[in-house]
Design a protein around this motif. Structure first.
Motif: not given
Length: 493
Positions: A167-171, A215-225
């Motif tokens: 998944t690109p991002v996750a809670t 949030t989780f993401g590969k990057s800070a920008l992913d988390c921001a989205y």
């Protein structure tokens, strides 16, 4: 075929907007990837693939009709302590093994309104009580960097799913480090917002004065989205703060990342966070990252913070006390697991709870009940609340001389699954993260290197409501390094 799991949320959103691919194609890609590889990782408890594909078809139709929501049709997944209507919601526990939520948590509802597609529910330590994701009734989650090791906890399924490219991002949720520590162990970015920034309505409680979704993401920008739609005041949550929402994505995209982008920024470092127990190789990565921040223009200053050992003791009095109260509702009567053939009401209560709760949850309930019991309340719980106030004041004083505080996220890299660590040793894995929850502050972890082939995370702690500053600072670091782009071999397949 495009390796969609290697693209950022920004790139996925742009691709959908430009009609380079459809939401159905995107969703099918991640579903196939989960089906092919998650038997090895065990990051999901429940798949919601049928609904996901239907929602992806709807998203494509809405785009054709002119819907311009940038995130419409982007897949994601939820930690399994967020109630999701019509979907099994277990909190990783046997006692909720058959609980299908009749409503959506506010976080789930807000994310769906933004257009995200939910792929399913992610594995976690039982009731978010753990730092290794081995207490889940549904089996341990494996770290994609080394499947013989833990992913961290309690949001280990979320961190492992993002690192694996499922998944690109996750809670996630964070009560004492449950987003940041697994983010460090799995080499991804994770942010815990200020307490009250995100509604807790519909999030299965562990410790109500400490829990916060993030949030989780590969990057800070992913988390921001993902954090953008999650935030906001909620009348259904008395602890939700009524204040204007920030636009974290716009703030990040407006940042200049060249030359000396952090000029004038003061980053505080506390000696107390670099003491006994910190792995020497982890410390090297952290020191190198701090030097990079200096090269980007930041000034490193020394600050005083409450001794982490005191913070740890305070947390492990207050959190179990709140857990003892919150988990009293699971009695085998109204919902969830019920023992077979109870002799009487007391037998129903006793056996349902003894059989339904795992060892770690029982341990914390007993600890909390003891701290709240007559004769011990003032000596333990009341005193811990007073120390909590001191911890908050120490952070406030430290922020008088710096903008952000930096520390290791965890004292070690991921340890081996099944390693015979006693509970006290496992609790020490949260020693750098729990103070943030006691003070209600925002904090994030982002990858800054490796030690013996395993990821190392740096923790950035901000003032209340300073999520944007944390995300922008991490983004600047990530624009000038590539640690967040490094994937485990598992995710390169």
């Amino acid at each position: 075929m495009t390796q969609f799991h290697q693209l950022s949320v920004h790139e996925l959103a742009q691709g959908l907007t430009n009609k380079d691919f459809s939401s159905v194609e995107l969703t099918e890609y991640f579903i196939n990837r989960i089906g092919k590889y998650d038997d090895t990782i065990n990051s999901f408890i429940t798949h919601d693939f049928d609904h996901a594909l239907k929602n992806a078809q709807t998203a494509d139709q809405l785009r054709t009709k002119g819907d311009t929501r940038p995130l419409l049709g982007v897949p994601m997944a939820h930690k399994d302590n967020l109630c999701t209507k019509g979907v099994l919601t277990t909190a990783g526990s046997k006692i909720l093994y058959n609980f299908v939520s009749p409503y959506d948590a506010t976080v789930v509802e807000n994310i769906a309104k933004a257009g995200f597609i939910n792929l399913g529910k992610l594995n976690m330590d039982e009731f978010a009580m753990g730092s290794d994701n081995e207490s889940s009734y549904f089996g341990a989650v494996h770290n994609p960097w080394d499947t013989a090791r833990v992913p961290g906890g309690s949001s280990g399924g979320s961190a492992a799913a993002v690192a694996s490219g499922f998944t690109p991002v996750a809670t996630g949720s964070d009560t004492g480090g449950s987003i940041r520590q697994p983010a460090s162990f799995c080499g991804v970015t994770g942010i815990k917002p200020t307490y009250g920034r995100v509604s807790r309505y519909g999030m299965i409680a562990y410790a109500s004065s400490l829990d916060q979704a993030g949030t989780f993401g590969k990057s800070a920008l992913d988390c921001a989205y993902l954090l953008n739609p999650m935030q906001g005041h909620d009348v259904k949550d008395a602890t939700s703060i009524n204040r204007p929402n920030d636009d974290y994505v716009a703030d990040i995209l407006a940042v200049k990342t060249d030359d000396k982008p952090l000029a004038g920024k003061k980053i505080g470092v506390a000696k107390a966070y670099f003491g006994q127990g910190l792995d020497s190789d982890v410390e090297k990565s952290i020191r190198t990252a701090l030097a990079t921040y200096e090269e980007l223009g930041a000034t490193i200053v020394e600050v005083d913070i409450t001794d982490p050992a005191i913070t740890l003791a305070t947390y492990y009095l207050l959190a179990p006390a709140e857990a003892s109260s919150n988990l009293s509702r699971y009695d085998g009567v109204r919902f969830g697991y019920r023992c077979e053939d109870p002799k009487d009401l007391m037998d129903l209560y006793t056996r349902s709870r003894s059989e339904g709760f795992g060892a770690e949850v029982q341990r914390r309930i007993i600890m909390g009940t003891y701290a709240l019991s007559a004769g011990y309340f003032d000596a333990y719980y009341t005193k811990a609340q007073k120390v909590r106030r001191i911890i908050m004041e120490d952070f406030k004083k430290a922020f008088e001389t710096c903008d952000i505080i930096a520390s290791p996220t965890a004292p070690t890299t991921a340890y081996k699954l099944g390693e015979s660590l006693d509970p006290a040793t496992i609790y020490l894995g949260d020693v750098y993260t729990i103070g943030v929850n006691l003070a209600g502050l925002p904090a994030l972890s982002h990858p800054v290197g490796q030690a013996n082939g395993l990821p190392v995370g740096l923790q950035l702690i901000g003032k209340h409501w300073a999520e944007s500053e944390l995300l922008k600072t991490a983004h600047i670091y990530q624009a000038n390094t590539d640690f967040h782009e490094q994937l485990p071999k598992f995710a390169n397949t």
